[in-house]
Write an enzyme that holds these catalytic residues in place. Structure first.
Site, PDB file in Angstrom:
ATOM      1  N   PHE A 144       0.903  -1.158   0.027  1.00 46.47           N
ATOM      2  CA  PHE A 144       0.075   0.008  -0.015  1.00 46.47           C
ATOM      3  C   PHE A 144       0.899   1.316  -0.039  1.00 46.47           C
ATOM      4  CE2 PHE A 144      -2.585   3.536   1.606  1.00 46.47           C
ATOM      5  CZ  PHE A 144      -3.720   3.538   1.083  1.00 46.47           C
ATOM      6  N   ASP A 229       9.439   2.987   1.745  1.00 50.77           N
ATOM      7  CA  ASP A 229       8.093   3.360   2.219  1.00 50.77           C
ATOM      8  C   ASP A 229       8.188   3.339   3.695  1.00 50.77           C
ATOM      9  OD1 ASP A 229       5.791   4.235   2.919  1.00 50.77           O
ATOM     10  OD2 ASP A 229       4.666   3.520   1.078  1.00 50.77           O
ATOM     11  N   LYS A 258       2.671  10.216   8.722  1.00 54.14           N
ATOM     12  CA  LYS A 258       2.048   9.427   9.950  1.00 54.14           C
ATOM     13  C   LYS A 258       2.624  10.120  11.280  1.00 54.14           C
ATOM     14  CE  LYS A 258       0.016   5.421   7.873  1.00 54.14           C
ATOM     15  NZ  LYS A 258      -1.509   5.540   8.052  1.00 54.14           N
TER      16      LYS A 258
HETATM   17  N1  PLP Z   1       2.341   4.183   2.572  1.00 56.60           N
HETATM   18  C1  PLP Z   1       2.171   3.445   3.422  1.00 56.60           C
HETATM   19  C2  PLP Z   1       2.881   2.091   4.023  1.00 56.60           C
HETATM   20  C3  PLP Z   1       1.068   3.668   4.325  1.00 56.60           C
HETATM   21  O1  PLP Z   1       0.699   2.844   5.469  1.00 56.60           O
HETATM   22  C4  PLP Z   1       0.159   4.514   4.125  1.00 56.60           C
HETATM   23  C5  PLP Z   1      -1.154   4.972   4.725  1.00 56.60           C
HETATM   24  O2  PLP Z   1      -1.721   4.246   5.412  1.00 56.60           O
HETATM   25  C6  PLP Z   1       0.414   5.494   2.736  1.00 56.60           C
HETATM   26  C7  PLP Z   1       1.527   5.062   2.203  1.00 56.60           C
HETATM   27  C8  PLP Z   1      -0.340   6.557   2.487  1.00 56.60           C
HETATM   28  O3  PLP Z   1      -0.237   7.741   3.328  1.00 56.60           O
HETATM   29  P1  PLP Z   1      -1.392   8.848   3.597  1.00 56.60           P
HETATM   30  O4  PLP Z   1      -2.771   8.032   3.893  1.00 56.60           O
HETATM   31  O5  PLP Z   1      -0.912   9.986   4.692  1.00 56.60           O
HETATM   32  O6  PLP Z   1      -1.665   9.479   2.010  1.00 56.60           O
END
Ligand code: PLP
Length: 405
Positions: A144, A229, A258
């Site tokens: 994700f 990520d 986050k």
């Molecule tokens: N990357 C990862 C690993 C995530 O867990 C998330 C959100 O849960 C995102 C990207 C996307 O972040 P945002 O919801 O702040 O756009």
């Protein structure tokens, strides 16, 4: 208020939900939080073992973060990126310092407002760095990476693509943990591989050290960038500042968000200096990049995490929580690291039912799939709160086991 018949908007003038229906109807209205505890608008107490999905890592209403943001609001909220502000400068130096310690390389930072924007920046940087004809980003199935069109395309979940097809071009997905599949997918057209150290939304599946080192080797062989990520795993969640540190691998680009703001909407894309140099003025931007008010939270978060050694807290409390959970009847395994845990339930038990029962019992968790409960408590969670949460989970599973027999 029961979670099954409640209506979070019963006080709203229209009595109806004013938000677009992308999250499903919210069941509870929370209006106050402190540490690991939230209170709903009827005064009911909940233990928050989700922390706003790995955001509120220093707990709700953290005093130092609140003071920093309050003071900043009275000093300077925002100036445009035509100018510098001391708060963003300090935050960029801090983030680079942390990543220099972890990767061994100096780099540069672009501040964003969310995780998706951090990944969007990384994808654009990889394309610019790769040059024409070298723009593909390879990521893993089950991953994700966000909800913007490019980060959705990078997300390895075809069902999430389907309603918005066609996806932007230049994204390829491979089986998670399979180095042969990765090797086959990474050719001269690939600008970067994007990987989570632990797949969070995908069910809490950690990458092995061998996998991360193998991906690094494959990237090096073809000259592709390795983007890690760290949006969910970063900022001490897994027991180290960044999840990739457990393996000792050194990525070229790291994306953050986050927990970085403990609730203030802020993220970052960090890149090794020679990679960041691919960007030129005009290539990327955002009105709110490095806005002072958000960066004041970043500085406070980094300071507090260093002061309390949040990484060690996550490691110690994660061990305690894991050891207790594994003894709970109905739990067949606990995956993850530190305080990012996926609790696998026995056959016949339903994680979504457990989520609803636990909410009724005053414990917030997340059913990340039909058989896994995800736990992401604040890193400041106490022993007593861990014991209370485990007891509630044991009760909820016992009810399901009892009903099935
Ligand atoms: N990357 C990862 C690993 C995530 O867990 C998330 C959100 O849960 C995102 C990207 C996307 O972040 P945002 O919801 O702040 O756009």
């Amino acid at each position: 208020m029961s979670t099954t018949d409640s209506h979070a908007f019963h006080h709203a003038p229209m009595g109806a939900c004013p938000f677009m229906p992308v999250f499903g109807p919210p069941q509870i209205m929370f209006d106050r939080g402190r540490g690991t505890v939230l209170w709903d608008s009827d005064g009911k107490r909940y233990l928050d073992f989700l922390a706003g999905i790995a955001v509120v890592s220093l707990g709700h209403s953290n005093d130092t973060v609140a003071e920093a943001v309050g003071d900043q609001a009275e000093t300077l909220l925002h100036v445009s990126n035509f100018f510098a502000n001391p708060v963003a400068t300090e935050a960029a130096v801090k983030i680079n310092g942390l990543l220099k310690d972890s990767t061994g390389h100096d780099g540069q930072v672009f501040f964003t407002n969310s995780g998706a924007e951090s990944n969007e920046c990384a994808i654009k940087l990889a394309r610019k760095h790769g040059g024409r004809g070298r723009h593909t980003v390879v990521s893993a199935l089950g991953s994700f990476h966000g909800r913007t069109l490019a980060t959705l395309a990078a997300t390895g979940q075809p069902t999430k693509h389907e309603p918005f097809a066609p996806m932007p071009e230049g994204f390829r997905h491979v089986a998670w943990g399979d180095l042969d599949a990765m090797r086959a997918a990474v050719d001269g057209s690939v600008a970067a591989v994007m990987i989570e150290p632990i797949q969070g939304e995908g069910g809490v599946h950690p990458a092995t050290d061998e996998y991360l080192h193998g991906v690094r080797e494959i990237c090096d062989e073809v000259g592709a960038l390795m983007i890690i990520d760290e949006i969910q795993t970063g900022f001490c969640r897994t027991g180290k500042w960044f999840g990739f540190e457990h393996s000792g691998v050194s990525p070229d680009v790291v994306t953050l968000a986050k927990a970085m703001g403990n609730g203030m909407p802020v993220g970052a894309c960090w890149a090794r200096a020679d990679v960041a140099a691919a960007f030129e003025p005009g290539d990327h931007g955002s009105t709110y990049s490095g806005t002072a008010i958000a960066c004041s939270a970043v500085n406070a978060v980094v300071d507090v995490m260093q002061e309390i050694d949040a990484a060690s807290l996550a490691a110690t409390q994660g061990e305690r929580l894991t050891a207790a959970l594994i003894r709970v009847p109905g739990v067949v395994g606990v995956r993850g690291r530190g305080l990012m845990l996926g609790v696998e339930l026995a056959d016949g038990l339903d994680a979504r039912r457990a989520y609803a029962d636990l909410l009724d019992a005053g414990l917030i968790v997340n059913a990340v799939n039909a058989t896994t409960i995800r736990l992401l408590p604040p890193l400041t969670v106490t022993r007593e709160e861990i014991d209370e949460a485990v007891a509630k989970i044991a009760d909820a599973l016992a009810t399901q086991i009892h009903e099935a027999t």
